[in-house]
Motif scaffolding. Sequence first.
Motif, PDB file in Angstrom:
ATOM      1  N   THR A 121       0.569  -1.370   0.318  1.00  0.00           N
ATOM      2  CA  THR A 121       0.484  -0.098  -0.130  1.00  0.00           C
ATOM      3  C   THR A 121       0.902   0.885   0.486  1.00  0.00           C
ATOM      4  N   LEU A 122       2.118   0.744   1.166  1.00  0.00           N
ATOM      5  CA  LEU A 122       2.568   2.293   1.126  1.00  0.00           C
ATOM      6  C   LEU A 122       3.098   2.486   0.036  1.00  0.00           C
ATOM      7  N   GLN A 123       3.582   1.403  -1.570  1.00  0.00           N
ATOM      8  CA  GLN A 123       4.905   1.660  -2.484  1.00  0.00           C
ATOM      9  C   GLN A 123       6.170   2.227  -2.084  1.00  0.00           C
ATOM     10  N   GLY A 124       6.969   1.450  -1.017  1.00  0.00           N
ATOM     11  CA  GLY A 124       7.695   1.605  -0.890  1.00  0.00           C
ATOM     12  C   GLY A 124       8.340   2.808   0.026  1.00  0.00           C
ATOM     13  N   ARG A 125       6.817   3.696   0.553  1.00  0.00           N
ATOM     14  CA  ARG A 125       7.539   4.778   2.095  1.00  0.00           C
ATOM     15  C   ARG A 125       7.628   3.571   3.554  1.00  0.00           C
ATOM     16  N   GLU A 126       7.855   4.334   4.359  1.00  0.00           N
ATOM     17  CA  GLU A 126       7.616   3.686   5.504  1.00  0.00           C
ATOM     18  C   GLU A 126       6.506   3.775   6.331  1.00  0.00           C
ATOM     19  N   SER A 127       5.650   4.436   5.883  1.00  0.00           N
ATOM     20  CA  SER A 127       4.828   4.851   6.807  1.00  0.00           C
ATOM     21  C   SER A 127       3.697   5.836   6.433  1.00  0.00           C
ATOM     22  N   PHE A 128       2.821   5.778   6.734  1.00  0.00           N
ATOM     23  CA  PHE A 128       1.485   7.333   7.159  1.00  0.00           C
ATOM     24  C   PHE A 128       1.305   7.457   8.303  1.00  0.00           C
ATOM     25  N   ASN A 129       1.393   8.818   8.520  1.00  0.00           N
ATOM     26  CA  ASN A 129       1.706   9.231   9.704  1.00  0.00           C
ATOM     27  C   ASN A 129       0.789  10.048  10.320  1.00  0.00           C
ATOM     28  N   ILE A 130      -0.253   9.928  11.388  1.00  0.00           N
ATOM     29  CA  ILE A 130      -1.138  10.790  11.805  1.00  0.00           C
ATOM     30  C   ILE A 130      -0.780  12.059  12.458  1.00  0.00           C
ATOM     31  N   LEU A 131      -0.916  12.819  12.624  1.00  0.00           N
ATOM     32  CA  LEU A 131      -1.095  13.458  13.764  1.00  0.00           C
ATOM     33  C   LEU A 131      -2.440  13.353  14.195  1.00  0.00           C
TER      34      LEU A 131
END
Length: 288
Positions: free
Chosen positions: A34-44
């Motif tokens: 899902t992230l296509q190589g990114r480490e994380s999806f960050n929610i503040l």
Amino acid sequence: MTGALGLSTITWGALQTRDFRVVDYSLELLKPGTLQGRESFNILHVADLHMIPGQRKKVEFVQALAELEPDLVVNTGDNLSDMNAVPWVLDALGPLLDVPGVFVFGTNDYWAPQPVNPMKYLLDQKREPSYVDLPWEGMRAAFIERGWQDATHQRLEFKASGLRLAVSGVDDPHHKLDEYSKIAGAPNPDADLSIGLLHAPYRRVLDAFEADGYQLALSGHTHGGQICLPGGRALVTNADIDRERASGLHRYGDMWMHVSPGLGQSKYAPVRFFCPPTAARIRVTEQR
């Protein structure tokens, strides 16, 4: 001697209201790839600013949260604690309003605070609102103008940093303003991440989000207990969630739930004990 001890305790509690912190959590909720190589999806997640004009340190702390580079900002309400606080809220949130965001309000956005009987709080008794209107409509309009979306009784679907999000929310359950029937039903199965929003963590709404299949619910309201025992052990929650989950990230059935300790408190109760004002970054990662 007793008077001096009492004064020092109150002073210490007041100082804790300015001991701002950020906590990090990690959740494996996304399908592989899902992230296509990114480490994380960050929610503040920010909540309960209870802003008062002149709170410059709080403003500067919230502004600096943009340096965390969130992919999504979630604001779960109670931004105001004064009739003239809207410009201060907008100043604090200014850099974050450039990031995709969603929000729901609490009753302290709608109505002005009033003096409280501390015994009522410690006995976990609900207090009647003042019903003195705050200028929340202008604040809401400013949020929307900058690009944030109001999730109150809405089922939202949008993309942020490439992720397909399904976000639904209700109005404040603390004074029974929630109407879950308006958003009832499972989130879009094509969404990569589904999030339920509510200001106060009441079980009737959490149960509904969990039954409908939401992955994560975000709320505030409790102030983490505000007056806690050492170790952050809450004495009360000001909701019907159990005291062990008055703040932080916890399981709620098949769903995860984060309850924010918040970044402020009513101007009529300007103390915190063993419960510093806190924002949270939730790093959503792929399942392994």
